[in-house]
Design an enzyme around this catalytic site. Sequence first.
Site, PDB file in Angstrom:
ATOM      1  N   LYS A 181       0.826  -1.199   0.000  1.00 15.96           N
ATOM      2  CA  LYS A 181       0.000   0.000   0.000  1.00 15.96           C
ATOM      3  C   LYS A 181       0.873   1.267   0.000  1.00 15.96           C
ATOM      4  O   LYS A 181       2.071   1.202   0.256  1.00 15.96           O
ATOM      5  CB  LYS A 181      -0.946  -0.012   1.212  1.00 15.96           C
TER       6      LYS A 181
HETATM    7  C1  LIG Z   1      -5.095  -4.656   1.241  1.00 17.49           C
HETATM    8  C2  LIG Z   1      -6.570  -4.703   1.417  1.00 17.49           C
HETATM    9  C3  LIG Z   1      -7.165  -5.208   2.586  1.00 17.49           C
HETATM   10  C4  LIG Z   1      -6.407  -5.957   3.634  1.00 17.49           C
HETATM   11  O1  LIG Z   1      -5.400  -5.283   4.247  1.00 17.49           O
HETATM   12  P1  LIG Z   1      -4.269  -6.108   5.031  1.00 17.49           P
HETATM   13  O2  LIG Z   1      -3.501  -5.014   5.702  1.00 17.49           O
HETATM   14  O3  LIG Z   1      -3.465  -6.846   4.014  1.00 17.49           O
HETATM   15  O4  LIG Z   1      -4.940  -7.003   5.997  1.00 17.49           O
HETATM   16  C5  LIG Z   1      -8.535  -5.080   2.751  1.00 17.49           C
HETATM   17  N1  LIG Z   1      -9.302  -4.539   1.794  1.00 17.49           N
HETATM   18  C6  LIG Z   1      -8.781  -4.068   0.642  1.00 17.49           C
HETATM   19  C7  LIG Z   1      -9.693  -3.449  -0.364  1.00 17.49           C
HETATM   20  C8  LIG Z   1      -7.405  -4.172   0.398  1.00 17.49           C
HETATM   21  O5  LIG Z   1      -6.893  -3.774  -0.771  1.00 17.49           O
END
Ligand SMILES: *Cc1c(COP(=O)(O)O)cnc(C)c1O
Length: 359
Positions: A181
């Site tokens: 991210k």
């Molecule tokens: C990355 C993501 C998550 C999960 O996040 P994590 O930190 O990997 O648990 C949830 N929803 C969306 C839309 C994502 O892209």
Amino acid sequence: MINVTKTFLPPKNEYDEILNDVWATQWLTNRGKLVLELETKLKSYLDVSSVLITSNGTVPLQIAVKILGENSEIITTPFSYVATSAAIIWENCTPVFVDIHPDYFTIDETKIEAAITSKTKAILATHVFGNPCDVETIEKIAQKHNLKVIYDAAHCFGVKYKQKSIFEYGDVSTVSFHATKLFHTAEGGALFCKDEKLFQKLYYSHNFGHKGELDFYGLGINGKISELQAAMGLAVFPYLDYILDERKKVVEYYNANLDKNKIKKIQLRENTTWNYSYYPVVFNNETDLLNVQTHLNKVSIYPRRYFYPSLNTINYINKAEMPISESISSRILCLPLYVGIKESELEQIVAVINKSLCL
Ligand SMILES: *Cc1c(COP(=O)(O)O)cnc(C)c1O
């Protein structure tokens, strides 16, 4: 090799410097100094009323669903990462899908009311690729039917809607700080909640339900993050404006150079300050997508099919027909977008795509 993303790593000596604090205090987790410092910094950078940093972006979704969903039906989007529906099912709630808007790719708010039943307790929608849902209409529907609203804002670091952080909308909003991210702590995430009483419940829940050492508010889970991860966040933090600027340049390059006749792009909602988190392109059909993907893969370029498959088609989920989500899902590809991608690499990506579409 060029992947869809590449983690931004701060200079190692700057991370090491912060780690020295950990060795000095010998305090590794349980909301230490670094977690608290990162929360303070994020609260002011994002201009939000509250923030609770968590172990990832999925646990806060689960906690919110558990507290607000109460084993009921939850209206949700089929166009998201699997974590969104999985959090609902994991907490013994039932996902009820509502199709998406064909241009914004967010839940189609005009179809929500038809999906509400006496068992509905909440709406869990995703601001897809940092593009806000129609938060105002959703708020009105929620008030009218006495529902809670949770936003999966995993992609939304830095996004504003009508000059206000997108995290301020809904009863609870969550973000992911996963390494893929925009802002990251390797693994991590956060939740946002304006209501102090609800925030307190969420807070207790992320720490085993503890309300003091011997007292319990209720059932809880471990959703805490460590000092080592907070240190990574603190080391990345000073580069946020740089990260956003560099990503913006890549987005502008794609905008200017991709053959616009053969692809469709996401439509950003009006009044949005976006964060350049993803570069999704939608082809006319899946054949075009597969063709482009094959040609890119041949030269070691790996875009990703975010989000595919449409969540309503996953084997453990109740089947429902979601024609718009299924159609977009089968035709959408996210192009490489990260700090440090070279202009020559962007040229190559664009050339391969434009050429593949002319074959
Ligand atoms: C990355 C993501 C998550 C999960 O996040 P994590 O930190 O990997 O648990 C949830 N929803 C969306 C839309 C994502 O892209």
